[in-house]
Design a protein around this motif. Sequence first.
Motif, short mmCIF file in Angstrom:
data_model
loop_
_atom_site.label_atom_id
_atom_site.label_comp_id
_atom_site.label_asym_id
_atom_site.label_seq_id
_atom_site.Cartn_x
_atom_site.Cartn_y
_atom_site.Cartn_z
N THR A 1 -1.85 -4.41 -1.17
CA THR A 1 -1.85 -5.70 -0.47
C THR A 1 -2.55 -6.79 -1.28
O THR A 1 -2.05 -7.91 -1.39
N ASP A 2 -3.69 -6.48 -1.84
CA ASP A 2 -4.44 -7.50 -2.60
C ASP A 2 -3.64 -8.01 -3.79
O ASP A 2 -3.73 -9.20 -4.14
N PHE A 3 -2.87 -7.15 -4.42
CA PHE A 3 -2.03 -7.59 -5.54
C PHE A 3 -0.89 -8.48 -5.03
O PHE A 3 -0.54 -9.49 -5.65
N TYR B 1 -3.47 -9.05 6.51
CA TYR B 1 -4.80 -8.55 6.86
C TYR B 1 -5.08 -8.72 8.35
O TYR B 1 -5.80 -7.91 8.95
N GLY B 2 -4.51 -9.74 8.96
CA GLY B 2 -4.78 -9.99 10.36
C GLY B 2 -3.86 -9.28 11.32
O GLY B 2 -4.08 -9.31 12.53
N ASP B 3 -2.82 -8.60 10.79
CA ASP B 3 -1.86 -8.01 11.72
C ASP B 3 -1.15 -6.77 11.18
O ASP B 3 -1.15 -5.73 11.82
N LYS B 4 -0.55 -6.84 10.00
CA LYS B 4 0.41 -5.82 9.59
C LYS B 4 -0.09 -4.81 8.55
O LYS B 4 0.66 -3.91 8.18
N LYS B 5 -1.31 -4.96 8.08
CA LYS B 5 -1.77 -4.06 7.02
C LYS B 5 -2.19 -2.70 7.56
O LYS B 5 -1.77 -1.66 7.04
N ASP B 6 -3.01 -2.70 8.59
CA ASP B 6 -3.55 -1.45 9.12
C ASP B 6 -2.79 -1.00 10.36
O ASP B 6 -2.02 -1.76 10.95
N SER B 7 -3.03 0.22 10.76
CA SER B 7 -2.33 0.79 11.91
C SER B 7 -2.65 0.02 13.19
O SER B 7 -3.78 -0.43 13.40
N ALA B 8 -1.63 -0.12 14.04
CA ALA B 8 -1.79 -0.77 15.34
C ALA B 8 -1.01 0.04 16.38
O ALA B 8 0.21 -0.05 16.47
N VAL B 9 -1.75 0.86 17.11
CA VAL B 9 -1.18 1.72 18.14
C VAL B 9 -1.90 1.42 19.45
O VAL B 9 -3.13 1.32 19.47
N ASP C 1 0.84 -1.20 0.00
CA ASP C 1 0.00 0.00 0.00
C ASP C 1 0.88 1.26 0.00
O ASP C 1 1.89 1.29 -0.69
N ASP C 2 0.53 2.26 0.78
CA ASP C 2 1.33 3.50 0.74
C ASP C 2 2.39 3.55 1.83
O ASP C 2 3.16 4.51 1.92
N GLY C 3 2.46 2.52 2.68
CA GLY C 3 3.48 2.47 3.72
C GLY C 3 3.26 3.42 4.87
O GLY C 3 4.14 3.58 5.72
N LYS C 4 2.08 4.03 4.94
CA LYS C 4 1.85 5.06 5.96
C LYS C 4 1.09 4.54 7.18
O LYS C 4 0.86 5.30 8.13
N SER C 5 0.67 3.28 7.17
CA SER C 5 0.01 2.74 8.36
C SER C 5 1.03 2.65 9.49
O SER C 5 2.23 2.43 9.27
N LEU C 6 0.57 2.84 10.71
CA LEU C 6 1.45 2.93 11.88
C LEU C 6 1.61 1.57 12.55
O LEU C 6 0.66 0.81 12.67
N TRP C 7 2.82 1.31 13.01
CA TRP C 7 3.13 0.01 13.59
C TRP C 7 3.91 0.20 14.88
O TRP C 7 4.85 1.00 14.94
#
Length: 332
Positions: free
Chosen positions: A250-252, A265-273, A186-192
Amino acid sequence: MKVLFIGGTGLISTAVTNLAAKRDIDLYVLNRGNKNTELPKGVTSIICDINDEKAVEKALKHHKFDSVVDWIAFSTDQVKRDYKLFKNITEQYVFISSASAYQKPLPKLPITEDVALDNQYWEYSKNKQLCEEYLLNLKDDNFNVTIIRPSHTYDHHGLIFQIKSDKNPFTIPQRMIDHKPVIIPDDGKSLWTLTYNYDFAEAFLDILGNEKTYQNYYHLTSDKVYDWNQLTQAVYDALDVKPNVIHIPTDFILKHFPELKGELYGDKKDSAVFDNSKIKRVAPNYISKTEYPDIVKNSIAYYLSDKKLQEIDVDFTKRYDALIEDFKQNYK
């Protein structure tokens, strides 16, 4: 305090074992002995397979523990086994769950412990949820359960990527050295959130024998948050190499690496703070001081110090290159 660790030599537990050895803790480690040469002085090793219940019962026949921590339980069958083995020999049972078990997609940020556990994408996370449910429903006043949910925890050799080779960790850094493109979903901007294992260990020791934590659950993470562009840039900086990054949805990516669906999808795609207020209330030694960019410099130096550590996963690389070529040729 007399404590038993099941496992005790993994990425997170090694730091806790080493720190416990420096504290006033009478620590026993029960495992198969594969890494026990690394145990610190003063730790008692019990060589035994936790899955051999008769052998474990014999090995622990004359022992009582203030706390038992199972670092390697991943299924309800395993925690049921633990209840049978330890219910009469410990005051506290600590289950290592996972912060990845929280509902996906997340309903809010920062994450607090009142977010439901419901990760439908990753079997690993779902199994951790089922373990928690079993333990919290035991209703045994003599078997006090404490649940700890780590998020992404790393050690002094940590190299953090969303898409990587577990077999040969230096595969992606070698691509960087060779100026080949490196994928960021994706755009690499989700927070981890990243937690250094020795930061984790400080707070973890505070929950051992702590009656305030009985029949309760906590995530234990750091307050250090980065986006994936920053994490990738940190490795480039450690290598002193100019970035060559390609962002792919991600889907690609999953067309070529379908096995990563649960992890992404279960952990690293979206932000997790995470909001760590709850663990801070019971863990006065909680710290969050270590920055990943500082540690990754040591990680890269470690891998560069030994050619044997620089082996490349050829099959992974072929799939990785095929994904990039497919994306360049066909993605609209």
